[in-house]
Design a protein around this motif. Sequence first.
Motif, PDB file in Angstrom:
ATOM      1  N   ILE A 171      -2.277  -0.171   0.224  1.00 25.82           N
ATOM      2  CA  ILE A 171      -2.801   0.889   1.093  1.00 25.82           C
ATOM      3  C   ILE A 171      -1.665   1.788   1.572  1.00 25.82           C
ATOM      4  O   ILE A 171      -1.765   3.016   1.538  1.00 25.82           O
ATOM      5  N   ILE A 217     -10.984   0.026   6.530  1.00 30.15           N
ATOM      6  CA  ILE A 217     -10.982  -0.881   5.382  1.00 30.15           C
ATOM      7  C   ILE A 217     -11.118  -2.291   5.925  1.00 30.15           C
ATOM      8  O   ILE A 217     -10.306  -2.731   6.758  1.00 30.15           O
ATOM      9  N   THR A 255      -8.899  -3.435  -2.599  1.00 38.26           N
ATOM     10  CA  THR A 255      -8.183  -2.161  -2.514  1.00 38.26           C
ATOM     11  C   THR A 255      -8.156  -1.455  -3.870  1.00 38.26           C
ATOM     12  O   THR A 255      -8.222  -0.225  -3.935  1.00 38.26           O
TER      13      THR A 255
END
Length: 357
Positions: free
Chosen positions: A39, A100, A155
């Motif tokens: 990320i 997230i 992810t």
Amino acid sequence: MNPARSPFAGDFQGIRRVLVRMANWIGDAVMTLPALASIREGLPNRHIAVLTKPWVADLFSGHPLIDEVILYESPGIHEGVRGKWRLARELKQKQFDLAILFQNAFEAALIAFLAGVPRRAGYNTDARGILLTQAVAVNGKVKKGHQVDYYRALTAGLGFESLPVAPSLALTKSRLEESERILKSRGLNGEEPLIGLAPGATYGPAKQWFPERFSALADRFSRNWGARTLVFGSSGDRDTASLLRKSARTEVSDFTGQTTLSQAIGLIARCRLFVSNDSGLMHLAAALGVPVVAIFGSTDPVRTGPLGRNCRVVRRPVPCAPCLKTHCPEGLECLEKITVDAVYEAARGLWGDAGRA
């Protein structure tokens, strides 16, 4: 990894502030770190905050991947319906653009929804798909693989590049200095090499090798290597640590229930070797780069084993393992067959490697 990609994968335009809902337990939180690195790699100049339970928060304090740590205090001020509304209002004030969710529960998606986060991404689990704007499906391969890959697949499904890295923890100067003060208060001035033991396990006794065998290891470490043993764990591990200490012939320094997580991180980082059941502290030590011998009984090292070049798993295959049970109905055969000699030999190999490092 072949995750089912979200329909908005890779579209990060307009994202300035990101909220990451962290896993609730130490080991799981450590295993999210490679996904968290993905990320950060994909959103290099954005503000990234983690929402985490207080007992996990010290993992992220000072970590270069994180800009802000937000506490989810339940039990506490965020407990119950009113508490969750309060947390949602607090988060709404921070104006996050994307959430997230590493935590799989319906509640995680609900809080992000109530906080008004416009983009909410996570696995489509626990009947929460209606609350997600970017849902990633879980395939069978991901479920059977390592937990680190489970988080990385999430992810990757959102369009982030999957980085082939093991979990890594930051070690701050203040933590090292504090650990030195704590060791000196116990009469340890750095002359003896230190070995950490973690004889407990939150999941249940089916994961716990026997305290008297840990004691026998401590005696060998002292006799053969002149090492001092430090015992780590939560307050719930005190009885196990007490049995270990009473059975040992050598002096053992017991830190169970006496340190914060931050202090434990600093102390474990000073160990030359760490011997543990399958536990959060096992993952923490591996992430710090400390050589780890991991003892596995009822759980599966393919899914939750420590990652790193200097990690060794000791287990004995029996027909019923891994059963993933908290309590064993078969007399703990998987643990009974793991001898002190077997664990010592694994430790001896790593001891030589650590000495050459």
